[in-house]
Design an enzyme around this catalytic site. Structure first.
Site, PDB file in Angstrom:
ATOM      1  CG  HIS A 143      -2.092  -0.852   1.268  1.00 23.92           C
ATOM      2  ND1 HIS A 143      -2.135  -2.286   1.373  1.00 23.92           N
ATOM      3  CD2 HIS A 143      -3.311  -0.666   0.628  1.00 23.92           C
ATOM      4  CE1 HIS A 143      -3.275  -2.670   1.140  1.00 23.92           C
ATOM      5  NE2 HIS A 143      -3.895  -1.877   0.871  1.00 23.92           N
ATOM      6  CE  LYS A 147      -3.737  -0.719   4.715  1.00 26.70           C
ATOM      7  NZ  LYS A 147      -4.941   0.027   4.852  1.00 26.70           N
TER       8      LYS A 147
END
Length: 251
Positions: A143, A147
């Site tokens: 990600h 995040k």
């Protein structure tokens, strides 16, 4: 017309949801919630969901873990259907969601995309057969650098799908850095990558003797999650009390 409160309205996902709802003739956002209330919007934005006194049919939540407790207070008071998409929730928050669902329809999912939820169904079907054949199972997720939680909620969702039909549940291993031993038979390894602007990549690897089977999902836009949340809200309105997930929406 379905009237929605958008929790996390000025976040990355909230902005995408608002953009898509603006072109949806069957839904409108009547209020938003975000600590940032200075951003101009076509709907009013409150810094606390509990301050909202506008009638609505459902809540779509793409906020932070810290905002979830206020959301749950609001659900308890208003008995309003809610689509909860925030990940990284504590066990206490998850338990409270289950408790509230005994009086209110709530849909909670770690990933709102059609592709991930279809993949989870496939994994639940095939994992027991491959496991009996001696395949090791690893999940790698990647990600964007901002995040906060790791591994991703989606990685846990996929691991849970693998485990769903197992006679003997496999344990989740998140870190092998302090271990100096061969891989254990009864584990699923989960690894996280964080960097750049990666929207969301997930690889489920079944590694056997002399062969490897892998399942991959790549998210190229946040719109897939926003569209899933919008579909979930439409599904939830009018439903009886209970705890739902995306598998109920895509049946």
């Amino acid at each position: 017309m379905i009237k929605v409160i958008l929790n996390g309205a000025n976040g990355a996902m909230g902005k995408v949801v608002a953009e898509l709802v603006a072109s949806d003739e069957n839904m409108e956002i009547v209020a938003g919630v975000d600590l940032n209330t200075d951003t101009k919007s076509v709907f009013p934005i409150f810094d606390d969901i509990r301050k909202i006194d506008i009638e609505a049919d459902a809540v779509i939540d793409f906020a932070s873990v810290k905002a979830v407790d206020n959301l749950l207070d609001f659900i308890e008071e208003k008995k309003i259907p809610a689509v909860i998409c925030t990940t990284g929730l504590s066990d206490a928050q998850i338990d409270r969601i289950k408790e509230l669902s005994s009086a209110t329809p709530i849909l909670r999912s770690a990933n709102m995309s059609l592709g991930i939820n279809i993949l989870s169904k496939v994994l639940a079907d095939i994992a027991p057969t491959l496991r009996k054949a001696g395949f090791d199972i690893e999940i790698v997720e990647a990600h964007h650098r901002r995040k906060l939680d790791a591994p991703s909620g989606t990685a846990i969702l996929l691991a849970d799908a693998v485990n769903k039909n197992m006679d003997e549940k496999l344990e989740y291993t998140y870190d092998r850095s302090k271990r100096h031993e061969p891989r254990k038979d009864d584990e699923i390894g989960l690894s996280s990558v964080r960097g750049g602007t990666i929207v969301g990549d997930h690889d489920v690897i079944f590694a056997g003797e002399d062969e490897v089977i892998s399942f991959n999902h790549r998210a190229y836009s946040r719109k897939i999650f926003a569209n899933g949340a919008i579909s979930a809200a439409k599904f939830l309105v009018g439903k009886s009390k209970g705890l739902y997930d995306m598998s109920d929406v895509i049946k």
